[in-house]
Design a protein around this motif. Structure first.
Motif, mmCIF file in Angstrom:
data_model
loop_
_atom_site.group_PDB
_atom_site.id
_atom_site.type_symbol
_atom_site.label_atom_id
_atom_site.label_comp_id
_atom_site.label_asym_id
_atom_site.label_seq_id
_atom_site.Cartn_x
_atom_site.Cartn_y
_atom_site.Cartn_z
ATOM 1 N N GLY A 1 0.808 -1.211 0.000
ATOM 2 C CA GLY A 1 0.000 0.000 0.000
ATOM 3 C C GLY A 1 0.838 1.256 0.000
ATOM 4 O O GLY A 1 1.929 1.294 -0.563
ATOM 5 N N LYS A 2 0.307 2.284 0.671
ATOM 6 C CA LYS A 2 0.968 3.586 0.726
ATOM 7 C C LYS A 2 1.033 4.058 2.169
ATOM 8 O O LYS A 2 0.059 3.925 2.923
ATOM 9 N N VAL A 3 2.175 4.617 2.566
ATOM 10 C CA VAL A 3 2.337 5.142 3.923
ATOM 11 C C VAL A 3 1.534 6.434 4.053
ATOM 12 O O VAL A 3 1.779 7.396 3.322
ATOM 13 N N VAL A 4 0.560 6.449 4.962
ATOM 14 C CA VAL A 4 -0.309 7.626 5.110
ATOM 15 C C VAL A 4 -0.123 8.342 6.444
ATOM 16 O O VAL A 4 -0.607 9.465 6.616
ATOM 17 N N VAL A 5 0.562 7.700 7.403
ATOM 18 C CA VAL A 5 0.801 8.327 8.702
ATOM 19 C C VAL A 5 2.206 7.971 9.185
ATOM 20 O O VAL A 5 2.594 6.801 9.158
ATOM 21 N N ILE A 6 2.956 8.996 9.603
ATOM 22 C CA ILE A 6 4.201 8.813 10.359
ATOM 23 C C ILE A 6 4.189 9.899 11.424
ATOM 24 O O ILE A 6 4.349 11.079 11.124
ATOM 25 N N GLU A 7 3.935 9.511 12.672
ATOM 26 C CA GLU A 7 3.845 10.528 13.715
ATOM 27 C C GLU A 7 4.046 9.905 15.089
ATOM 28 O O GLU A 7 3.841 8.711 15.289
ATOM 29 N N GLU A 8 4.445 10.737 16.028
ATOM 30 C CA GLU A 8 4.530 10.323 17.419
ATOM 31 C C GLU A 8 3.168 10.567 18.051
ATOM 32 O O GLU A 8 2.601 11.652 17.938
ATOM 33 N N PHE B 1 0.180 -0.049 25.410
ATOM 34 C CA PHE B 1 1.362 0.603 25.972
ATOM 35 C C PHE B 1 1.002 1.763 26.907
ATOM 36 O O PHE B 1 1.653 1.985 27.919
ATOM 37 N N LYS B 2 -0.032 2.524 26.494
ATOM 38 C CA LYS B 2 -0.480 3.705 27.252
ATOM 39 C C LYS B 2 0.666 4.703 27.451
ATOM 40 O O LYS B 2 0.859 5.257 28.538
ATOM 41 N N ASP B 3 1.421 4.901 26.377
ATOM 42 C CA ASP B 3 2.487 5.900 26.394
ATOM 43 C C ASP B 3 2.756 6.341 24.966
ATOM 44 O O ASP B 3 2.049 5.958 24.030
ATOM 45 N N LYS B 4 3.787 7.168 24.796
ATOM 46 C CA LYS B 4 4.122 7.684 23.480
ATOM 47 C C LYS B 4 4.777 6.600 22.623
ATOM 48 O O LYS B 4 5.653 5.871 23.088
ATOM 49 N N ARG B 5 4.334 6.526 21.382
ATOM 50 C CA ARG B 5 4.903 5.598 20.410
ATOM 51 C C ARG B 5 4.971 6.298 19.051
ATOM 52 O O ARG B 5 4.268 7.278 18.808
ATOM 53 N N VAL C 1 1.224 0.380 12.684
ATOM 54 C CA VAL C 1 2.321 -0.209 13.449
ATOM 55 C C VAL C 1 2.785 0.838 14.457
ATOM 56 O O VAL C 1 3.004 1.997 14.101
ATOM 57 N N PHE C 2 2.932 0.427 15.728
ATOM 58 C CA PHE C 2 3.383 1.331 16.790
ATOM 59 C C PHE C 2 4.744 0.858 17.293
ATOM 60 O O PHE C 2 4.891 -0.267 17.770
ATOM 61 N N LEU C 3 5.731 1.747 17.182
ATOM 62 C CA LEU C 3 7.123 1.418 17.478
ATOM 63 C C LEU C 3 7.643 2.250 18.639
ATOM 64 O O LEU C 3 7.106 3.328 18.934
ATOM 65 N N PRO C 4 8.709 1.794 19.297
ATOM 66 C CA PRO C 4 9.290 2.592 20.385
ATOM 67 C C PRO C 4 9.779 3.943 19.867
ATOM 68 O O PRO C 4 10.289 4.054 18.744
#
Length: 221
Positions: free
Chosen positions: A74-81, A88-92, A192-195
């Motif tokens: 597909g296409k990347v539509v979001v890259i953000e913190e 996790f209940k925190d920033k990712r 996808v949620f990354l550190p």
């Protein structure tokens, strides 16, 4: 190129529909030549659409324990913190890949490890690029621990047309990077949620391939 198992029922129904309608047209309105040929064209279009949607191309997969591999075409539509509030209940760092109806809809594990958390959520069917779709649409949430101090979360999200999410894993399963973990029918999205601190390897609007494109590189532990 192979035909994915999730498409067997759809293909059978499509062929049955085409056969019945073509027999009806042939015997009840055979003299309306333009319509007969028009319906032949429609039938061929329907058949090709089903076949291309459920295609599962053979690929050379990318395997690397320090890399996060794209889970879908597909296409990347979001890259953000952002704040991940379910597990996790925190920033990712969130990366989202939008799959149009013409994309391959096989979903693949971004990382090897053990499934620490899995949950299916019934929900709405907002268009897949709507920011609210990540928390309000029908979806699954999977968290994988690589056994080396890193957990990532990925989420299958149904779109306005996608009303059927399929998954092949459960809590406790050991999964391998780039292996198939599911399928979403007829347009959808994967988050996808990354550190925080993960090196992102793609750009917004970049076209990506599931199991091949490197989304990110994990920080050194």
């Amino acid at each position: 190129m192979t035909f994915h198992k999730e498409g067997y029922t759809s293909l059978a129904l499509c062929v049955l529909f085409i056969a019945i309608t073509n027999v009806i047209i042939k015997y009840y309105i055979p003299d309306v030549t333009w319509f007969v040929w028009f319906w032949y064209a429609v039938s061929l279009f329907l058949f090709i659409t089903i076949v291309q949607f459920f295609r599962s191309p053979t690929r050379t997969l990318t395997i690397n324990e320090r890399q996060i591999i794209c889970p879908a075409d597909g296409k990347v539509v979001v890259i953000e913190e952002t704040e991940e509030g379910e597990y996790f209940k925190d920033k990712r760092v969130q990366l989202s890949v939008f799959m149009s109806p013409v994309n391959v809809h096989v979903n693949r594990n971004p990382m090897s490890g053990v499934v620490k958390f899995f949950k299916y959520h019934p929900g709405k069917y907002l268009v897949a690029w709507d920011p609210k779709s990540s928390t309000e649409n029908e979806r699954t949430t999977t968290v994988v621990d690589n056994g080396k101090g890193t957990e990532i979360l990925y989420r299958q999200i149904a779109g306005a047309l996608a009303r059927r999410i399929v998954w092949y894993l459960k809590e406790g399963d050991k999964v391998e990077q780039a292996e198939q973990f599911g399928f979403i029918k007829f347009g959808s999205r994967v988050d996808v949620f990354l550190p925080v601190g993960t090196k992102i390897n793609v750009n917004l609007n970049q076209v990506v391939k599931g199991g091949v494109t490197v989304l990110a590189v994990l920080p050194n532990n």
